[in-house]
Design a protein around this motif. Structure first.
Motif: not given
Length: 118
Positions: A50-74
């Protein structure tokens, strides 16, 4: 290198730093970490149909949002993830596109989903 990873080889922020030597060096220094992080994000999305948001992914991995948003863009650039059009907590919901279930069945048990994302 996998064909899907070929799109990841290019720095998605290249136009922002306009060929700056320090930025290019930083990208090269961290490119392996980015590849590992991309795979962890992708595998996490494969486990959540059902998907996840970048915020949810960042919280899961315990990293800042910008760390996830770059990977999602890639991953979007490579055609491996896409947005559903839905939003949760004002964030776009992202899903894995066409996950190969046979490949995932072989890979998921070996991947430590709590590995560090950068």
């Amino acid at each position: 290198m996998l064909a899907a990873d070929a799109a990841h080889a290019a720095d998605i922020c290249r136009s922002r730093h306009r060929g700056d030597a320090n930025s290019n060096a930083a990208f090269e220094q961290h490119s392996e970490q980015f590849q590992t992080s991309r795979e962890l994000v992708y595998l996490k999305l494969c486990r959540h149909p059902l998907g996840m948001t970048a915020k949810e992914l960042a919280a899961h991995f315990g990293v800042p949002l910008h760390s996830i948003s770059g990977r999602i863009s890639e991953l979007k650039l490579a055609g491996r993830v896409g947005c559903t059009g839905d939003r949760r907590e004002r964030s776009a919901v992202v899903i894995a596109l066409n996950p190969n279930k046979d490949l995932l069945a072989a890979v998921l048990p070996r991947v430590e989903m709590t590995a560090e994302v950068r």
